[in-house]
Design a protein around this motif. Structure first.
Motif, PDB file in Angstrom:
ATOM      1  N   GLN A 420      39.765  -3.887 -18.521  1.00  0.00           N
ATOM      2  CA  GLN A 420      38.881  -2.737 -18.738  1.00  0.00           C
ATOM      3  C   GLN A 420      38.316  -2.214 -17.416  1.00  0.00           C
ATOM      4  OE1 GLN A 420      36.191  -4.282 -21.809  1.00  0.00           O
ATOM      5  NE2 GLN A 420      37.296  -3.011 -23.288  1.00  0.00           N
ATOM      6  N   LYS A 421      38.070  -3.105 -16.471  1.00  0.00           N
ATOM      7  CA  LYS A 421      37.613  -2.635 -15.167  1.00  0.00           C
ATOM      8  C   LYS A 421      38.717  -1.845 -14.461  1.00  0.00           C
ATOM      9  CE  LYS A 421      35.551  -4.302 -10.868  1.00  0.00           C
ATOM     10  NZ  LYS A 421      35.099  -5.504 -10.097  1.00  0.00           N
ATOM     11  N   GLY A 422      39.965  -2.380 -14.527  1.00  0.00           N
ATOM     12  CA  GLY A 422      41.086  -1.669 -13.914  1.00  0.00           C
ATOM     13  C   GLY A 422      41.352  -0.334 -14.573  1.00  0.00           C
ATOM     14  N   ASN A 423      41.285  -0.275 -15.903  1.00  0.00           N
ATOM     15  CA  ASN A 423      41.503   0.984 -16.623  1.00  0.00           C
ATOM     16  C   ASN A 423      40.467   2.032 -16.234  1.00  0.00           C
ATOM     17  OD1 ASN A 423      43.698  -0.024 -17.939  1.00  0.00           O
ATOM     18  ND2 ASN A 423      42.652  -0.358 -19.905  1.00  0.00           N
ATOM     19  N   LYS A 424      39.211   1.569 -16.079  1.00  0.00           N
ATOM     20  CA  LYS A 424      38.150   2.504 -15.718  1.00  0.00           C
ATOM     21  C   LYS A 424      38.411   3.120 -14.343  1.00  0.00           C
ATOM     22  CE  LYS A 424      33.115   2.751 -15.245  1.00  0.00           C
ATOM     23  NZ  LYS A 424      31.843   1.995 -15.325  1.00  0.00           N
ATOM     24  N   LEU A 425      38.834   2.288 -13.370  1.00  0.00           N
ATOM     25  CA  LEU A 425      39.134   2.798 -12.031  1.00  0.00           C
ATOM     26  C   LEU A 425      40.371   3.704 -12.047  1.00  0.00           C
ATOM     27  CD1 LEU A 425      38.481  -0.453  -9.965  1.00  0.00           C
ATOM     28  CD2 LEU A 425      37.019   1.569 -10.092  1.00  0.00           C
ATOM     29  N   PHE A 426      41.389   3.312 -12.843  1.00  0.00           N
ATOM     30  CA  PHE A 426      42.598   4.121 -12.917  1.00  0.00           C
ATOM     31  C   PHE A 426      42.306   5.512 -13.460  1.00  0.00           C
ATOM     32  CE2 PHE A 426      46.005   5.730 -15.608  1.00  0.00           C
ATOM     33  CZ  PHE A 426      47.027   5.881 -14.682  1.00  0.00           C
ATOM     34  N   LEU A 455      44.157   7.039  -4.794  1.00  0.00           N
ATOM     35  CA  LEU A 455      43.772   5.631  -4.854  1.00  0.00           C
ATOM     36  C   LEU A 455      43.917   5.001  -3.472  1.00  0.00           C
ATOM     37  CD1 LEU A 455      45.502   4.433  -8.166  1.00  0.00           C
ATOM     38  CD2 LEU A 455      43.115   5.087  -7.839  1.00  0.00           C
ATOM     39  N   THR A 456      42.889   4.391  -2.999  1.00  0.00           N
ATOM     40  CA  THR A 456      42.948   3.666  -1.728  1.00  0.00           C
ATOM     41  C   THR A 456      43.661   2.346  -1.943  1.00  0.00           C
ATOM     42  OG1 THR A 456      40.852   2.550  -2.116  1.00  0.00           O
ATOM     43  CG2 THR A 456      40.760   4.711  -1.041  1.00  0.00           C
ATOM     44  N   PRO A 457      44.134   1.683  -0.892  1.00  0.00           N
ATOM     45  CA  PRO A 457      44.775   0.364  -1.053  1.00  0.00           C
ATOM     46  C   PRO A 457      43.873  -0.645  -1.761  1.00  0.00           C
ATOM     47  CG  PRO A 457      45.242   1.247   1.103  1.00  0.00           C
ATOM     48  CD  PRO A 457      44.252   2.185   0.486  1.00  0.00           C
ATOM     49  N   LYS A 458      42.557  -0.557  -1.515  1.00  0.00           N
ATOM     50  CA  LYS A 458      41.635  -1.475  -2.179  1.00  0.00           C
ATOM     51  C   LYS A 458      41.594  -1.220  -3.678  1.00  0.00           C
ATOM     52  CE  LYS A 458      36.826  -3.007  -2.179  1.00  0.00           C
ATOM     53  NZ  LYS A 458      35.490  -2.849  -1.551  1.00  0.00           N
ATOM     54  N   LEU A 459      41.572   0.066  -4.065  1.00  0.00           N
ATOM     55  CA  LEU A 459      41.557   0.404  -5.484  1.00  0.00           C
ATOM     56  C   LEU A 459      42.878   0.040  -6.149  1.00  0.00           C
ATOM     57  CD1 LEU A 459      39.722   3.862  -5.530  1.00  0.00           C
ATOM     58  CD2 LEU A 459      38.838   1.648  -6.249  1.00  0.00           C
ATOM     59  N   GLN A 460      43.978   0.176  -5.375  1.00  0.00           N
ATOM     60  CA  GLN A 460      45.270  -0.216  -5.940  1.00  0.00           C
ATOM     61  C   GLN A 460      45.291  -1.703  -6.285  1.00  0.00           C
ATOM     62  OE1 GLN A 460      48.732   1.200  -3.698  1.00  0.00           O
ATOM     63  NE2 GLN A 460      47.539   2.932  -2.921  1.00  0.00           N
ATOM     64  N   ARG A 461      44.641  -2.527  -5.453  1.00  0.00           N
ATOM     65  CA  ARG A 461      44.574  -3.963  -5.762  1.00  0.00           C
ATOM     66  C   ARG A 461      43.670  -4.232  -6.968  1.00  0.00           C
ATOM     67  NH1 ARG A 461      44.197  -4.110  -0.093  1.00  0.00           N
ATOM     68  NH2 ARG A 461      41.925  -4.416  -0.228  1.00  0.00           N
ATOM     69  N   LEU A 462      42.587  -3.458  -7.103  1.00  0.00           N
ATOM     70  CA  LEU A 462      41.645  -3.678  -8.188  1.00  0.00           C
ATOM     71  C   LEU A 462      42.229  -3.277  -9.542  1.00  0.00           C
ATOM     72  CD1 LEU A 462      38.291  -2.487  -6.567  1.00  0.00           C
ATOM     73  CD2 LEU A 462      39.010  -4.827  -7.027  1.00  0.00           C
ATOM     74  N   ILE A 463      43.114  -2.241  -9.530  1.00  0.00           N
ATOM     75  CA  ILE A 463      43.671  -1.784 -10.810  1.00  0.00           C
ATOM     76  C   ILE A 463      45.034  -2.413 -11.084  1.00  0.00           C
ATOM     77  CG2 ILE A 463      42.447   0.411 -10.616  1.00  0.00           C
ATOM     78  CD1 ILE A 463      45.135   1.707  -9.906  1.00  0.00           C
ATOM     79  N   HIS A 464      45.359  -3.460 -10.345  1.00  0.00           N
ATOM     80  CA  HIS A 464      46.647  -4.112 -10.537  1.00  0.00           C
ATOM     81  C   HIS A 464      46.810  -4.624 -11.979  1.00  0.00           C
ATOM     82  CE1 HIS A 464      50.245  -6.382  -9.563  1.00  0.00           C
ATOM     83  NE2 HIS A 464      49.697  -7.463 -10.124  1.00  0.00           N
ATOM     84  N   ASN A 465      45.678  -5.077 -12.615  1.00  0.00           N
ATOM     85  CA  ASN A 465      45.735  -5.604 -13.987  1.00  0.00           C
ATOM     86  C   ASN A 465      45.560  -4.524 -15.057  1.00  0.00           C
ATOM     87  OD1 ASN A 465      46.060  -8.281 -13.164  1.00  0.00           O
ATOM     88  ND2 ASN A 465      43.853  -8.571 -12.944  1.00  0.00           N
ATOM     89  N   SER A 466      45.546  -3.260 -14.644  1.00  0.00           N
ATOM     90  CA  SER A 466      45.327  -2.196 -15.614  1.00  0.00           C
ATOM     91  C   SER A 466      46.619  -1.867 -16.360  1.00  0.00           C
ATOM     92  CB  SER A 466      44.818  -0.943 -14.899  1.00  0.00           C
ATOM     93  OG  SER A 466      44.799   0.151 -15.786  1.00  0.00           O
ATOM     94  N   MET A 588      40.180  -5.655 -27.651  1.00  0.00           N
ATOM     95  CA  MET A 588      41.597  -5.315 -27.513  1.00  0.00           C
ATOM     96  C   MET A 588      41.907  -3.997 -28.206  1.00  0.00           C
ATOM     97  SD  MET A 588      43.701  -8.920 -27.704  1.00  0.00           S
ATOM     98  CE  MET A 588      42.959  -9.483 -29.217  1.00  0.00           C
ATOM     99  N   LYS A 589      41.243  -3.731 -29.326  1.00  0.00           N
ATOM    100  CA  LYS A 589      41.436  -2.436 -29.983  1.00  0.00           C
ATOM    101  C   LYS A 589      41.001  -1.296 -29.076  1.00  0.00           C
ATOM    102  CE  LYS A 589      41.102  -3.902 -34.814  1.00  0.00           C
ATOM    103  NZ  LYS A 589      40.317  -3.822 -36.083  1.00  0.00           N
ATOM    104  N   SER A 590      39.943  -1.515 -28.329  1.00  0.00           N
ATOM    105  CA  SER A 590      39.491  -0.484 -27.392  1.00  0.00           C
ATOM    106  C   SER A 590      40.542  -0.236 -26.313  1.00  0.00           C
ATOM    107  CB  SER A 590      38.169  -0.934 -26.750  1.00  0.00           C
ATOM    108  OG  SER A 590      37.751  -0.020 -25.760  1.00  0.00           O
ATOM    109  N   VAL A 591      41.173  -1.333 -25.823  1.00  0.00           N
ATOM    110  CA  VAL A 591      42.201  -1.185 -24.789  1.00  0.00           C
ATOM    111  C   VAL A 591      43.430  -0.475 -25.342  1.00  0.00           C
ATOM    112  CG1 VAL A 591      43.759  -2.447 -23.251  1.00  0.00           C
ATOM    113  CG2 VAL A 591      41.386  -3.187 -23.505  1.00  0.00           C
ATOM    114  N   THR A 592      43.883  -0.901 -26.547  1.00  0.00           N
ATOM    115  CA  THR A 592      45.071  -0.258 -27.126  1.00  0.00           C
ATOM    116  C   THR A 592      44.810   1.209 -27.458  1.00  0.00           C
ATOM    117  OG1 THR A 592      44.400  -1.099 -29.302  1.00  0.00           O
ATOM    118  CG2 THR A 592      45.964  -2.422 -28.049  1.00  0.00           C
ATOM    119  N   SER A 593      43.589   1.523 -27.853  1.00  0.00           N
ATOM    120  CA  SER A 593      43.263   2.933 -28.105  1.00  0.00           C
ATOM    121  C   SER A 593      43.358   3.741 -26.817  1.00  0.00           C
ATOM    122  CB  SER A 593      41.855   3.050 -28.695  1.00  0.00           C
ATOM    123  OG  SER A 593      41.781   2.412 -29.942  1.00  0.00           O
ATOM    124  N   ASP A 594      42.874   3.189 -25.710  1.00  0.00           N
ATOM    125  CA  ASP A 594      42.989   3.878 -24.425  1.00  0.00           C
ATOM    126  C   ASP A 594      44.452   4.068 -24.039  1.00  0.00           C
ATOM    127  OD1 ASP A 594      40.253   3.981 -24.235  1.00  0.00           O
ATOM    128  OD2 ASP A 594      40.075   2.216 -22.955  1.00  0.00           O
TER     129      ASP A 594
END
Length: 615
Positions: A420-426, A455-466, A588-594
């Motif tokens: 959810q943190k990665g999705n928010k940044l993405f 996306l900066t390189p730092k943000l790319q690392r943070l959203i790796h799990n998105s 998980m429903k929130s993630v799948t909805s996104d």
């Protein structure tokens, strides 16, 4: 709303866990016994409540210092009480030992009678004392059995009639007024009793302690059970010259007679039933009580007596118009005091029979506290010691299920936090890139990763799990493969890209649900595994009872309690798993909805930007 609520919940959950920890410890302290443990050498104790209020004996008159009968049976562990009950101690509310003695202690029958001296017992109130036992170390402690100390100086004779048939009755007080001869022993209102045949009275020798001056005070009491209703039957007689003091029943109607003056007769007592008789002389009147209530009265003072008396008979007076006969029945707990006891004292004595259950309540076993986990938690030690091997096998399996479910919940919790943190940044970067998809230069992989530099390189690392970022890469790759030089995609190409995105969605959904099956297994299987352990434990408990032939609460309770531990263990596995499952599924429903929303948005913008308008 969800994007702001979830981080707040994530910060709140650790605080909730800490609050529950402190709440549990506070509950453990409040559940602990309020009274401090008297002596660590004693491993068990019972709370005894003496209720003279409306819910108990219902005594409102003054009582004073009195011996109270405590009956022990049922769940009392006789094996832990020492020989003949020598290993038990009674402790008052002030933490000091109380004088007591054992009238009868039968571990085979599971029955004991103890008389405990209660200083200044209050009417209309509850008094708490403690029974300690289980002194496995065998160390001596203050407050051992002492019959003489159980009674005050005014009590000059107490016969429990606990002797064998033929043995003279022994005085339990310090006065030593033992009977001359014995009689037949039988079952009484309280332990053994004396059977009187109406022909052979029991003689009590004269003594200084039993002598009463003219106009003196006296309290006489006993339990009686007439075998037959006789005319002028004498239960107790005391004669000295021309003076006489008689207690008897005339065709079942109790009476007291002083120097020929007899109290008026009331309703007769039923044969073969126990009743408590008491006579109180205060210097001006002699009052007769039956079962704690005033039955009759003679307004005369007592004459002087030397103390010699008879139980169950009388010296025949040749001048008497109505010849006296010996009492044919059973007598128990004869008590004589050289003082006028208060009415509350007599009413309390009358409650020591069948109604004693309302007066004295014996609680469950308690164990000494073990550190800060005291009170109710200390009982788990007793329960766990009784768990059988099959129960431990079930508990072990449930422990493994619990560890797996907690591992899944914890890892999934942190995984969803990262998702959810990665999705928010993405989504912040995508909101800029979606305005103009020409920034996605497919000949430059770095621009694709950075979403056109958003996306900066730092943000790319943070959203790796998105998952959104991975779906975005699938769409970018598919566009790069199919896009013509003039940036046109056919309808079939768009449908094919949509299929690829849907495939990515399915794989992401599988990754989100990975391991959740272990939670459903714990939810569904935990209670059934616990129930299996409980049923097997109960079967073993009853099989052991059938093999030994011993049926008492002390033998059954530990086994049943231990069997129920398996059910508790199953619920402890299922309940956290159920709560965690519902919490994780909602996230998980929130993630799948996104994911669904993003795929629809991506396809829509792709079709709008890359498709041929004339196609």
């Amino acid at each position: 709303m969800k994007q702001t609520l979830i981080p707040r919940l994530n910060r709140f959950l650790p605080m909730l866990a800490v609050a529950l920890l402190f709440t549990g410890s506070a509950w453990a302290e409040t559940a602990a016994p309020t009274a401090a443990w008297w002596n660590p050498d004693f491993t068990l104790r019972k709370k005894i409540t003496i209720d003279t209020g409306a819910s108990g004996a219902g005594i409102s008159d003054p009582i004073g210092t009195t011996p109270v009968l405590v009956r022990l049976s049922g769940d009392f562990n006789f094996d832990a009480a020492g020989d003949g009950g020598s290993g038990i101690r009674f402790i008052g509310e002030d933490g000091k030992p109380l004088a007591y003695h054992i009238e009868q202690f039968d571990s085979m029958l599971g029955e004991a009678y103890a008389w405990v001296k209660i200083p200044d017992l209050k009417p209309g109130a509850q008094t708490t004392i403690w029974l300690y036992y289980g002194n496995n170390g065998g160390k001596p402690a203050d407050g051992g059995p002492d019959a003489k100390a159980t009674y005050d100086a005014n009590t000059v004779l107490v016969y429990h009639f606990a002797e064998k048939s033929g043995d003279p009755a022994q005085d339990a007080t310090a006065s030593g007024n033992n009977a001359k001869n014995g009689g037949a022993s039988t079952d009484g209102s309280i332990g053994p009793a004396l059977r009187l045949d109406g022909k052979t009275p029991i003689a009590i020798p004269a003594s200084t302690s039993l002598a009463i001056p003219a106009g003196g005070s006296l309290t006489w009491s006993a339990w009686i059970k007439p075998t037959v209703l006789q005319p002028n039957a004498i239960i107790y007689s005391c004669r000295d010259g021309t003076s006489d003091f008689l207690v008897g029943c005339d065709n079942g109607a109790p009476f007291v007679e002083v120097n020929g003056t007899r109290s008026p007769l009331g309703a007769p007592l039923a044969a073969a039933s126990w009743h408590h008789l008491a006579v109180m002389a205060n210097g001006s009147a002699v009052v007769l009580y039956v079962d704690g209530a005033i039955y009759g009265q003679v307004n005369v003072a007592l004459p002087a007596f030397s103390g010699a008396a008879q139980i169950g008979g009388d010296v025949v007076d040749p001048n008497a118009t109505t010849p006296a006969v010996g009492f044919n029945g059973v007598i128990d707990e004869l008590d004589i005091s050289k003082m006028a006891r208060p009415a509350g004292y007599i009413k309390l004595a009358a409650q020591s029979g069948d109604a004693a259950a309302k007066l004295v309540t014996v609680g469950q076993d308690e164990q000494p506290p073990a550190g800060w986990l005291s009170g109710a938690f200390g009982l788990f030690g007793v329960i766990l010691k009784s768990v059988t091997i099959d129960g431990w096998v079930v508990i072990g399996i449930l422990g493994i299920m619990s560890l797996v479910s907690w591992y899944v919940m914890i890892t999934k919790f942190f995984y969803l936090n990262g998702v959810q943190k990665g999705n928010k940044l993405f989504l912040k970067g995508w909101s800029q890139a979606a305005l103009d998809l020409t920034v996605l230069d497919h000949n430059d992989a770095e621009k694709v990763k950075s979403m056109g530099g958003n996306l900066t390189p730092k943000l790319q690392r943070l959203i790796h799990n998105s998952p959104l970022y991975r779906i975005y890469h699938i769409g970018s790759r598919e566009i790069g493969v199919r896009m013509a030089g003039d940036r046109i995609l056919s309808s079939r190409s768009i449908q094919a890209i949509r299929a690829s995105l849907d495939g990515g969605y399915v794989r992401e959904n599988h990754a989100l649900n990975d391991g959740m099956v272990f939670l459903t297994i714990s939810i569904a299987g935990g209670p059934f595994m616990g129930l299996l352990g409980t049923v097997v434990g109960v079967m073993i408990t009853f099989a052991a009872i059938a093999a030994t032939g011993e049926v008492n609460i002390s033998a059954i309770a530990p086994g049943l309690a231990a069997a129920l531990v398996a059910t508790v263990a199953g619920l402890l596995v299922a309940i956290p798993a159920l709560l965690g499952y519902n919490y994780l599924v909602s996230r998980m429903k929130s993630v799948t909805s996104d994911l669904q929303v993003f795929i629809d948005e991506f396809v829509t913008k792709m079709a709008e930007f890359y498709s041929n308008i004339g196609d």
